[in-house]
Write a protein that holds these residues in place. Structure first.
Motif, mmCIF file in Angstrom:
data_model
loop_
_atom_site.group_PDB
_atom_site.id
_atom_site.type_symbol
_atom_site.label_atom_id
_atom_site.label_comp_id
_atom_site.label_asym_id
_atom_site.label_seq_id
_atom_site.Cartn_x
_atom_site.Cartn_y
_atom_site.Cartn_z
ATOM 1 N N ALA A 46 -4.622 13.394 1.773
ATOM 2 C CA ALA A 46 -5.991 12.870 1.823
ATOM 3 C C ALA A 46 -6.067 11.363 1.782
ATOM 4 N N CYS A 47 -4.940 10.691 1.709
ATOM 5 C CA CYS A 47 -4.912 9.223 1.641
ATOM 6 C C CYS A 47 -4.423 8.639 2.963
ATOM 7 N N THR A 48 -4.578 7.344 3.110
ATOM 8 C CA THR A 48 -3.845 6.608 4.139
ATOM 9 C C THR A 48 -2.586 6.043 3.487
ATOM 10 N N GLY A 49 -1.705 5.502 4.314
ATOM 11 C CA GLY A 49 -0.504 4.898 3.760
ATOM 12 C C GLY A 49 -0.824 3.768 2.807
ATOM 13 N N MET A 50 -1.710 2.877 3.214
ATOM 14 C CA MET A 50 -2.014 1.725 2.376
ATOM 15 C C MET A 50 -2.819 2.106 1.143
ATOM 16 N N LEU A 51 -3.641 3.137 1.217
ATOM 17 C CA LEU A 51 -4.400 3.534 0.032
ATOM 18 C C LEU A 51 -3.460 3.972 -1.085
ATOM 19 N N THR A 52 -2.432 4.706 -0.744
ATOM 20 C CA THR A 52 -1.466 5.122 -1.761
ATOM 21 C C THR A 52 -0.646 3.954 -2.275
ATOM 22 N N TRP A 53 -0.260 3.034 -1.395
ATOM 23 C CA TRP A 53 0.781 2.074 -1.742
ATOM 24 C C TRP A 53 0.332 0.623 -1.875
ATOM 25 N N TYR A 54 -0.942 0.308 -1.590
ATOM 26 C CA TYR A 54 -1.334 -1.108 -1.610
ATOM 27 C C TYR A 54 -1.122 -1.791 -2.966
ATOM 28 N N PRO A 55 -1.267 -1.103 -4.121
ATOM 29 C CA PRO A 55 -1.093 -1.832 -5.379
ATOM 30 C C PRO A 55 0.338 -2.344 -5.609
ATOM 31 N N VAL A 56 1.326 -1.718 -4.941
ATOM 32 C CA VAL A 56 2.719 -2.113 -5.188
ATOM 33 C C VAL A 56 3.414 -2.657 -3.944
ATOM 34 N N PHE A 57 2.717 -2.690 -2.804
ATOM 35 C CA PHE A 57 3.389 -3.050 -1.553
ATOM 36 C C PHE A 57 4.051 -4.421 -1.634
ATOM 37 N N GLU A 58 3.319 -5.441 -2.052
ATOM 38 C CA GLU A 58 3.871 -6.791 -2.060
ATOM 39 C C GLU A 58 5.024 -6.916 -3.044
ATOM 40 N N ARG A 59 4.934 -6.236 -4.191
ATOM 41 C CA ARG A 59 6.022 -6.324 -5.168
ATOM 42 C C ARG A 59 7.280 -5.624 -4.656
ATOM 43 N N LEU A 60 7.107 -4.536 -3.932
ATOM 44 C CA LEU A 60 8.267 -3.890 -3.326
ATOM 45 C C LEU A 60 8.842 -4.750 -2.204
ATOM 46 N N ALA A 61 7.954 -5.376 -1.420
ATOM 47 C CA ALA A 61 8.397 -6.208 -0.302
ATOM 48 C C ALA A 61 9.170 -7.426 -0.778
ATOM 49 N N ALA A 62 8.935 -7.851 -2.017
ATOM 50 C CA ALA A 62 9.685 -8.978 -2.568
ATOM 51 C C ALA A 62 11.153 -8.615 -2.791
ATOM 52 N N LYS A 63 11.460 -7.319 -2.813
ATOM 53 C CA LYS A 63 12.827 -6.861 -3.055
ATOM 54 C C LYS A 63 13.562 -6.487 -1.771
ATOM 55 N N GLY A 64 12.821 -6.289 -0.667
ATOM 56 C CA GLY A 64 13.452 -5.890 0.582
ATOM 57 C C GLY A 64 12.412 -5.416 1.573
ATOM 58 N N PHE A 69 3.252 3.947 6.743
ATOM 59 C CA PHE A 69 2.485 4.377 7.916
ATOM 60 C C PHE A 69 1.593 5.548 7.542
ATOM 61 N N ASP A 70 0.599 5.809 8.377
ATOM 62 C CA ASP A 70 -0.303 6.941 8.174
ATOM 63 C C ASP A 70 0.336 8.208 8.729
ATOM 64 N N GLN A 71 0.427 9.237 7.874
ATOM 65 C CA GLN A 71 0.944 10.516 8.334
ATOM 66 C C GLN A 71 -0.019 11.129 9.347
ATOM 67 N N GLN A 183 -11.119 4.258 2.994
ATOM 68 C CA GLN A 183 -9.810 4.792 3.366
ATOM 69 C C GLN A 183 -9.814 6.316 3.259
ATOM 70 N N PHE A 184 -10.401 6.853 2.199
ATOM 71 C CA PHE A 184 -10.522 8.304 2.058
ATOM 72 C C PHE A 184 -11.263 8.903 3.242
ATOM 73 N N ARG A 185 -12.318 8.242 3.673
ATOM 74 C CA ARG A 185 -13.180 8.796 4.717
ATOM 75 C C ARG A 185 -12.501 8.820 6.085
ATOM 76 N N GLN A 186 -11.370 8.169 6.229
ATOM 77 C CA GLN A 186 -10.654 8.192 7.506
ATOM 78 C C GLN A 186 -9.961 9.526 7.757
ATOM 79 N N THR A 187 -9.876 10.356 6.721
ATOM 80 C CA THR A 187 -9.236 11.661 6.859
ATOM 81 C C THR A 187 -10.286 12.748 6.644
ATOM 82 N N SER A 188 -10.410 13.642 7.590
ATOM 83 C CA SER A 188 -11.466 14.659 7.528
ATOM 84 C C SER A 188 -11.137 15.759 6.532
ATOM 85 N N TYR A 189 -12.194 16.462 6.132
ATOM 86 C CA TYR A 189 -12.006 17.601 5.231
ATOM 87 C C TYR A 189 -11.101 18.651 5.881
#
Length: 277
Positions: A46-64, A69-71, A183-189
């Motif tokens: 029910a999420c997009t890729g960024m909705l799940t991961w945006y809080p940690v994306f930049e901190r992970l990117a600092a390591k590599g 992507f959206d499933q 972001q939630f609304r981008q995926t249908s019921y």
């Protein structure tokens, strides 16, 4: 009206639509090449890729290098006649092919953790390691969890209605919620229902002990969808797996992002270090 708290959005990294030959197009955010193994982030239902991961994306990117992507059937992901977890797992490998990534660490949360397991099962030569958050081997034998999944699918429609109630001139904190709800609304019921049906059929119980790549689990200790005892049991089945327990529930990746990060970041560092060796 009570609105759920979400992690501050801030400035999001830019993404683009990427064509996967013979499969379709999906929305991808790629931090770009760097030293060390790439982390492929696999998101929740029910999420997009960024909705799940945006809080940690930049901190992970600092390591590599980090790729999310959206499933298929989610967000701006691939549209296809039917939805299967196997197709989703293969999509991740197809994206790695397009981006020139030979091996990757599959980092999955909830549904994404099932996809990480399937990626290893179907493409063992491509998955160098795994980080599994809020994970399990099966929902089939746990009627209570299947009920939670069904309830979650129905709740998605109510989330969209809440988003529409936010004022256009909302302050920043409401703006964060508006972005998350959009972001939630981008995926249908219907898409969520199909994904939940596929998740309910997943079962890696018979082969989870065969996993032979560096693996870490982030155990959500207050999870009502996947009992922590089941997550801990799974960690014991995988030889050499490390476990990082957090005091949070199933939606902690966004609703308790700092607590989630306290487990995810060391889990990723642990797997990256072992993959390098």
């Amino acid at each position: 009206m009570k609105l759920a708290a979400v992690a501050p959005v801030g400035t999001l990294p830019a993404g683009a639509m990427v064509d996967l030959p013979g499969r379709g197009s999906t929305y991808v955010v790629d931090s770009g090449p760097s030293d060390g193994p790439t982390m492929l982030l696999l998101h929740s239902v029910a999420c997009t890729g960024m909705l799940t991961w945006y809080p940690v994306f930049e901190r992970l990117a600092a390591k590599g290098r980090v790729v999310v992507f959206d499933q298929r059937w989610h967000g701006r992901g691939i549209r296809s006649p039917e939805f299967t977890l196997e197709d989703c797992a293969d999509d991740g490998v197809a994206l790695a092919d397009v981006l020139g990534i030979d091996e990757f660490i599959a980092v999955g949360y909830s549904m994404g953790s099932l996809l990480a397991q399937l990626s290893w099962r179907r493409h063992p030569d491509r998955v160098a390691g795994m980080v599994l958050g809020a994970t399990t081997t099966s929902f089939r034998r746990l009627p209570r969890e299947r009920l939670v999944l069904d309830s979650f699918a129905r709740a998605v429609t109510r989330v969209g209605a809440t988003a529409g109630a936010l004022p256009v001139d909302a302050p920043a904190v409401l703006g964060d919620r508006r972005w998350a709800y959009d972001q939630f609304r981008q995926t249908s019921y219907g898409a969520v229902s199909a994904a939940v049906a596929a998740i309910a059929k997943f079962d890696s119980t018979d082969w989870v002990a065969d996993i032979d790549v560096p693996t870490a689990l982030v155990v959500t200790a207050r999870d009502r969808a996947i009992p922590p005892s089941r997550q801990r049991w799974m960690a014991r089945q995988i030889t050499g797996a490390t476990s990082y327990e957090i005091d949070a529930g199933h939606a902690s990746c966004v609703m308790a992002a700092e607590e989630f990060s306290s487990g995810l970041l060391p889990a990723c560092s642990s797997v990256r270090a072992r993959v390098r060796r």
